[in-house]
Design an enzyme around this catalytic site. Structure first.
Site, mmCIF file in Angstrom:
data_model
loop_
_atom_site.group_PDB
_atom_site.id
_atom_site.type_symbol
_atom_site.label_atom_id
_atom_site.label_comp_id
_atom_site.label_asym_id
_atom_site.label_seq_id
_atom_site.Cartn_x
_atom_site.Cartn_y
_atom_site.Cartn_z
ATOM 1 N N ASP A 82 0.892 -1.097 -0.115
ATOM 2 C CA ASP A 82 -0.015 0.052 -0.131
ATOM 3 C C ASP A 82 0.990 1.212 0.111
ATOM 4 O O ASP A 82 2.029 1.438 0.634
ATOM 5 C CB ASP A 82 -0.779 0.034 1.195
ATOM 6 C CG ASP A 82 -2.190 -0.625 0.970
ATOM 7 O OD1 ASP A 82 -2.798 -0.710 -0.118
ATOM 8 O OD2 ASP A 82 -3.005 -1.107 1.912
ATOM 9 N N GLU A 181 -14.135 -2.905 -2.085
ATOM 10 C CA GLU A 181 -14.188 -3.009 -0.777
ATOM 11 C C GLU A 181 -15.482 -2.435 -0.485
ATOM 12 O O GLU A 181 -16.011 -1.257 -0.720
ATOM 13 C CB GLU A 181 -13.169 -2.410 0.104
ATOM 14 C CG GLU A 181 -13.348 -2.635 1.466
ATOM 15 C CD GLU A 181 -12.260 -2.294 2.355
ATOM 16 O OE1 GLU A 181 -12.435 -2.300 3.615
ATOM 17 O OE2 GLU A 181 -11.172 -1.794 1.881
#
Length: 279
Positions: A82, A181
């Protein structure tokens, strides 16, 4: 080791991609042995490992440190790292510097950025420079303050259409996969159908091209409160706690170490001076 080409082929073949987070070498080693296709060194490490209440405090230094550990533990698994909060929203030169550290110094195979149409130009410049990029849309943890908390995204038609536009923009910009998500399963299925790169869901239904979950959630390690989309496959926390408590008890009662855990010497000179037996 699998590559970006492998993952695209898996989508075409209808083979689901199993992705899992990991933050250290032992966890990564177990994930690799289990056959995980892709490991995500998520900035979720801020909450899961470092004790923060959000992902916001996580730094590039943190991601470099943990990515190095994961690569040592799983050298044969594709690792995505990330980009932390606000590390890809200023100048491209600064963004590229952070990416360079994650790929060259830490050894990541790809980076993940949160956002859609708003970051597509950055993704395009990164992929044009040869950087493998994973997108992330829907519930984006770095933006929970703006989104109003951890809630399902894309329920309304307008929101769903925007997420589709976000995914299309990321695909066109060169992202080789997109994490989606916390969206309705219908939207997850639509994205997997309409987008040509793998859609990896986390709380996006069963019809996406793959799934990703947090390591600690999957094994029930200090994860008493988990999201609806999490399935805990075991619960290691009670086992660990029991083992630690037994250790403390044994130490307090001098039951540990036992003879099997100790070393001895038969040197007669040493024994004559300091005492003790030869056992």
């Amino acid at each position: 080791m699998k590559t970006t080409k492998t993952f695209k082929q898996m989508k075409r073949d209808g083979e689901p991609i199993a992705m899992l987070t990991a933050y250290d070498a032992p966890s990564a080693r177990l994930a690799e042995r289990a056959g995980v296709d892709m490991i995500l060194v998520g900035d979720s490490l801020g909450m899961v490992v470092l004790g923060y209440d959000s992902t916001v405090p996580v730094s590039v230094d943190d991601m470099v440190l943990h990515t190095k550990a994961v690569k040592r533990g799983a050298p044969n698994t594709f690792v995505v790292t990330d980009m932390p909060f606000l590390t890809y929203h200023s100048s491209f030169s600064e963004t590229a510097g952070h990416v360079r550290r994650l790929l060259q110094e830490a050894g990541a195979d790809a980076v993940k950025l949160e956002g859609g149409t708003d970051i597509a130009s950055t993704v395009q410049r990164l992929t044009a420079a040869g950087v493998p990029v994973v997108g992330h849309i829907g519930l984006t943890p770095q933006s929970v303050g703006v989104l109003g908390g951890y809630r399902v995204q894309g329920k309304a038609q307008e929101e769903g259409e925007q997420l589709l536009a976000d995914a299309q923009a990321l695909e066109q910009a060169g992202a080789f996969a997109i994490v989606v998500e916390c969206v309705p399963k219908q939207l997850g299925a639509l994205l997997a159908k309409e987008i040509n790169v793998p859609i990896i869901g986390i709380g996006a239904g069963a019809e996406t091209d793959g799934q990703v979950l947090v390591y600690h959630d999957v094994i029930g390690y200090e994860s008493e409160r988990v999201a609806k989309f999490v399935k805990q496959y075991t619960a290691v926390s009670p086992i660990i706690e029991e083992g630690l408590a037994s250790y403390v008890t044994d130490v307090k009662q001098r039951a540990f170490p036992e003879e099997a855990h100790t070393y001895t010497t038969n040197d007669t000179g040493w024994l004559a001076v300091y005492g003790g037996d030869k056992k």
